[in-house]
Design a protein around this motif. Structure first.
Motif, PDB file in Angstrom:
ATOM      1  N   MET A   1      26.347 -17.122  -7.835  1.00  0.00           N
ATOM      2  CA  MET A   1      26.163 -16.554  -9.172  1.00  0.00           C
ATOM      3  C   MET A   1      24.835 -15.823  -9.247  1.00  0.00           C
ATOM      4  SD  MET A   1      25.839 -18.494 -12.852  1.00  0.00           S
ATOM      5  CE  MET A   1      24.209 -19.120 -12.456  1.00  0.00           C
ATOM      6  N   GLU A   2      24.868 -14.607  -9.760  1.00  0.00           N
ATOM      7  CA  GLU A   2      23.648 -13.846  -9.927  1.00  0.00           C
ATOM      8  C   GLU A   2      23.014 -14.172 -11.278  1.00  0.00           C
ATOM      9  OE1 GLU A   2      24.323  -9.712  -9.394  1.00  0.00           O
ATOM     10  OE2 GLU A   2      24.854  -9.902  -7.278  1.00  0.00           O
ATOM     11  N   PHE A   3      21.714 -14.389 -11.253  1.00  0.00           N
ATOM     12  CA  PHE A   3      21.000 -14.678 -12.495  1.00  0.00           C
ATOM     13  C   PHE A   3      19.530 -14.311 -12.329  1.00  0.00           C
ATOM     14  CE2 PHE A   3      20.392 -18.403  -9.894  1.00  0.00           C
ATOM     15  CZ  PHE A   3      19.130 -18.883 -10.205  1.00  0.00           C
ATOM     16  N   ASP A   4      18.856 -14.103 -13.453  1.00  0.00           N
ATOM     17  CA  ASP A   4      17.408 -13.990 -13.501  1.00  0.00           C
ATOM     18  C   ASP A   4      16.882 -15.236 -14.194  1.00  0.00           C
ATOM     19  OD1 ASP A   4      17.372 -11.444 -12.288  1.00  0.00           O
ATOM     20  OD2 ASP A   4      17.775 -10.477 -14.212  1.00  0.00           O
ATOM     21  N   ALA A   5      15.599 -15.521 -14.021  1.00  0.00           N
ATOM     22  CA  ALA A   5      15.031 -16.763 -14.570  1.00  0.00           C
ATOM     23  C   ALA A   5      13.819 -16.477 -15.440  1.00  0.00           C
ATOM     24  CB  ALA A   5      14.635 -17.706 -13.435  1.00  0.00           C
ATOM     25  N   LEU A   6      13.750 -17.199 -16.547  1.00  0.00           N
ATOM     26  CA  LEU A   6      12.667 -17.079 -17.516  1.00  0.00           C
ATOM     27  C   LEU A   6      12.109 -18.483 -17.728  1.00  0.00           C
ATOM     28  CD1 LEU A   6      13.114 -15.111 -20.887  1.00  0.00           C
ATOM     29  CD2 LEU A   6      11.620 -17.090 -20.659  1.00  0.00           C
ATOM     30  N   THR A  45      12.167 -13.526 -11.503  1.00  0.00           N
ATOM     31  CA  THR A  45      11.674 -14.669 -12.273  1.00  0.00           C
ATOM     32  C   THR A  45      10.411 -14.260 -13.010  1.00  0.00           C
ATOM     33  OG1 THR A  45      12.538 -16.243 -10.653  1.00  0.00           O
ATOM     34  CG2 THR A  45      10.836 -17.050 -12.143  1.00  0.00           C
ATOM     35  N   VAL A  46      10.298 -14.664 -14.271  1.00  0.00           N
ATOM     36  CA  VAL A  46       9.091 -14.415 -15.051  1.00  0.00           C
ATOM     37  C   VAL A  46       8.610 -15.728 -15.645  1.00  0.00           C
ATOM     38  CG1 VAL A  46      10.394 -13.830 -17.158  1.00  0.00           C
ATOM     39  CG2 VAL A  46       8.032 -13.032 -16.882  1.00  0.00           C
ATOM     40  N   VAL A  47       7.295 -15.941 -15.601  1.00  0.00           N
ATOM     41  CA  VAL A  47       6.652 -17.091 -16.232  1.00  0.00           C
ATOM     42  C   VAL A  47       5.973 -16.592 -17.498  1.00  0.00           C
ATOM     43  CG1 VAL A  47       4.901 -18.888 -16.001  1.00  0.00           C
ATOM     44  CG2 VAL A  47       6.284 -18.229 -14.018  1.00  0.00           C
ATOM     45  N   VAL A  48       6.324 -17.165 -18.637  1.00  0.00           N
ATOM     46  CA  VAL A  48       5.774 -16.731 -19.917  1.00  0.00           C
ATOM     47  C   VAL A  48       4.776 -17.768 -20.412  1.00  0.00           C
ATOM     48  CG1 VAL A  48       6.294 -15.933 -22.236  1.00  0.00           C
ATOM     49  CG2 VAL A  48       7.996 -15.649 -20.427  1.00  0.00           C
ATOM     50  N   GLY A  49       3.537 -17.344 -20.618  1.00  0.00           N
ATOM     51  CA  GLY A  49       2.515 -18.254 -21.100  1.00  0.00           C
ATOM     52  C   GLY A  49       1.140 -17.784 -20.680  1.00  0.00           C
ATOM     53  N   PRO A  50       0.119 -18.647 -20.876  1.00  0.00           N
ATOM     54  CA  PRO A  50      -1.232 -18.300 -20.446  1.00  0.00           C
ATOM     55  C   PRO A  50      -1.279 -18.031 -18.947  1.00  0.00           C
ATOM     56  CG  PRO A  50      -1.228 -20.255 -21.833  1.00  0.00           C
ATOM     57  CD  PRO A  50       0.198 -19.959 -21.500  1.00  0.00           C
ATOM     58  N   LEU A  79      12.311 -11.649 -21.692  1.00  0.00           N
ATOM     59  CA  LEU A  79      13.430 -10.726 -21.520  1.00  0.00           C
ATOM     60  C   LEU A  79      12.934  -9.296 -21.324  1.00  0.00           C
ATOM     61  CD1 LEU A  79      15.950 -12.036 -24.206  1.00  0.00           C
ATOM     62  CD2 LEU A  79      16.198 -12.184 -21.726  1.00  0.00           C
ATOM     63  N   ALA A  80      11.917  -8.910 -22.109  1.00  0.00           N
ATOM     64  CA  ALA A  80      11.361  -7.564 -21.981  1.00  0.00           C
ATOM     65  C   ALA A  80      10.740  -7.354 -20.603  1.00  0.00           C
ATOM     66  CB  ALA A  80      10.335  -7.318 -23.082  1.00  0.00           C
ATOM     67  N   ALA A  81      10.042  -8.379 -20.099  1.00  0.00           N
ATOM     68  CA  ALA A  81       9.421  -8.270 -18.778  1.00  0.00           C
ATOM     69  C   ALA A  81      10.480  -8.142 -17.684  1.00  0.00           C
ATOM     70  CB  ALA A  81       8.528  -9.480 -18.523  1.00  0.00           C
ATOM     71  N   LEU A  82      11.549  -8.912 -17.788  1.00  0.00           N
ATOM     72  CA  LEU A  82      12.622  -8.823 -16.797  1.00  0.00           C
ATOM     73  C   LEU A  82      13.318  -7.473 -16.859  1.00  0.00           C
ATOM     74  CD1 LEU A  82      14.118 -12.413 -17.165  1.00  0.00           C
ATOM     75  CD2 LEU A  82      12.994 -11.495 -15.128  1.00  0.00           C
ATOM     76  N   ASP A  83      13.521  -6.958 -18.070  1.00  0.00           N
ATOM     77  CA  ASP A  83      14.129  -5.634 -18.207  1.00  0.00           C
ATOM     78  C   ASP A  83      13.250  -4.575 -17.542  1.00  0.00           C
ATOM     79  OD1 ASP A  83      16.349  -6.520 -19.535  1.00  0.00           O
ATOM     80  OD2 ASP A  83      15.644  -5.975 -21.526  1.00  0.00           O
ATOM     81  N   GLY A  84      11.933  -4.686 -17.761  1.00  0.00           N
ATOM     82  CA  GLY A  84      11.021  -3.715 -17.186  1.00  0.00           C
ATOM     83  C   GLY A  84      11.009  -3.753 -15.675  1.00  0.00           C
ATOM     84  N   ARG A  86      13.544  -5.095 -13.662  1.00  0.00           N
ATOM     85  CA  ARG A  86      14.864  -4.974 -13.021  1.00  0.00           C
ATOM     86  C   ARG A  86      15.686  -3.792 -13.521  1.00  0.00           C
ATOM     87  NH1 ARG A  86      17.480  -7.921  -9.163  1.00  0.00           N
ATOM     88  NH2 ARG A  86      18.943  -9.086 -10.457  1.00  0.00           N
ATOM     89  N   GLY A  87      15.463  -3.378 -14.767  1.00  0.00           N
ATOM     90  CA  GLY A  87      16.210  -2.255 -15.308  1.00  0.00           C
ATOM     91  C   GLY A  87      17.708  -2.465 -15.191  1.00  0.00           C
ATOM     92  N   PRO A  88      18.427  -1.500 -14.630  1.00  0.00           N
ATOM     93  CA  PRO A  88      19.886  -1.612 -14.527  1.00  0.00           C
ATOM     94  C   PRO A  88      20.347  -2.704 -13.563  1.00  0.00           C
ATOM     95  CG  PRO A  88      19.099   0.319 -13.339  1.00  0.00           C
ATOM     96  CD  PRO A  88      17.931  -0.215 -14.106  1.00  0.00           C
ATOM     97  N   LEU A  89      19.416  -3.264 -12.803  1.00  0.00           N
ATOM     98  CA  LEU A  89      19.780  -4.328 -11.865  1.00  0.00           C
ATOM     99  C   LEU A  89      19.736  -5.716 -12.518  1.00  0.00           C
ATOM    100  CD1 LEU A  89      17.856  -3.140  -8.667  1.00  0.00           C
ATOM    101  CD2 LEU A  89      20.261  -2.778  -9.243  1.00  0.00           C
ATOM    102  N   ARG A  90      19.443  -5.771 -13.819  1.00  0.00           N
ATOM    103  CA  ARG A  90      19.382  -7.063 -14.508  1.00  0.00           C
ATOM    104  C   ARG A  90      20.660  -7.849 -14.308  1.00  0.00           C
ATOM    105  NH1 ARG A  90      17.744 -10.692 -16.785  1.00  0.00           N
ATOM    106  NH2 ARG A  90      17.207 -10.541 -18.983  1.00  0.00           N
ATOM    107  N   ALA A  91      20.513  -9.149 -14.007  1.00  0.00           N
ATOM    108  CA  ALA A  91      21.673 -10.022 -13.851  1.00  0.00           C
ATOM    109  C   ALA A  91      22.337 -10.261 -15.199  1.00  0.00           C
ATOM    110  CB  ALA A  91      21.237 -11.343 -13.232  1.00  0.00           C
ATOM    111  N   SER A  92      23.609 -10.569 -15.171  1.00  0.00           N
ATOM    112  CA  SER A  92      24.352 -10.780 -16.418  1.00  0.00           C
ATOM    113  C   SER A  92      24.019 -12.121 -17.064  1.00  0.00           C
ATOM    114  CB  SER A  92      25.850 -10.687 -16.162  1.00  0.00           C
ATOM    115  OG  SER A  92      26.268 -11.700 -15.260  1.00  0.00           O
TER     116      SER A  92
END
Length: 205
Positions: A1-6, A45-50, A79-84, A86-92
């Motif tokens: 399964m394809e996915f991105d992680a936040l 993968t993106v880590v959100v925080g300090p 989500l904005a960071a992952l979009d920036g 990955r763009g069109p390669l964003r996982a579903s």
């Protein structure tokens, strides 16, 4: 399964005296490192925080605006960071994971197994959320449809706004299926009593 992680690694940790949860230790590893391990296989993968310090190559970091605006705002920033990136390669699908659950890998494995069981024709839900055997839902351990998440964020932004909004209010806009995960898999650290019960300690102790 394809996915991105936040991975959510923000919050004031007020009941821990300001000690960042992400840097607490369990079995010799930081809780952030364990969260990154639990999300292995993500396309991005993106880590959100300090400032999280040094991260593995390719792992992104960002901060919610304003700082400490809560998990809904952090999810929007991630989500904005992952979009920036990955763009069109964003996982579903996007894995959302809080970094304060030392046994989160068990929850992620159960969630992935549930999605795999759906096969090539998944049910019409927009994600799966972890629930403990005694019925406690944990929205910050779940796989959610990326498009559905973006829609929910947009609706909340145009409504009452994201700052201070609860993650339950955000995810209530999605059709999500609850998946029972192993006992203890979503136990989190909010207080030092929690840390002691889970075998979590601060660095240098």
């Amino acid at each position: 399964m394809e996915f991105d992680a936040l991975i959510l690694a923000g919050g004031r940790s007020s009941r821990l005296g300001g000690v960042p949860k992400s840097q607490l230790l369990y079995d010799g590893a930081t809780l952030l490192a364990l969260s990154l391990s639990a999300s292995a296989g993500a396309g991005a993968t993106v880590v959100v925080g300090p400032d999280p310090g040094t991260l593995p190559a390719g792992v992104l970091s960002c901060r919610e605006e304003p700082a400490f605006a809560g998990p809904a705002a952090a999810i929007a920033a991630g989500l904005a960071a992952l979009d920036g990136a990955r763009g069109p390669l964003r996982a579903s699908m996007t894995l959302i994971l809080a970094c304060d659950m030392p046994k989160a890998a068990q929850a992620v494995a159960a969630l992935r197994a549930a999605l795999a069981h759906d096969g090539p024709h998944p049910t019409k839900t927009e994600g799966v959320m972890a629930v403990s055997p005694d019925g406690r839902k944990q929205p910050l351990a779940g796989f959610y449809g990326t498009a559905a998440l973006k829609r929910a964020v947009g609706e909340m932004e145009s409504g009452g706004g994201l700052t201070g909004a609860s993650v339950f209010a955000l995810l209530a806009r999605l059709d999500v299926r609850a998946v029972t995960v192993p006992e203890g898999a979503t136990d989190d650290v909010d207080t030092w009593d929690d840390a002691t019960a889970l075998g979590v300690s601060r660095q240098g102790s």
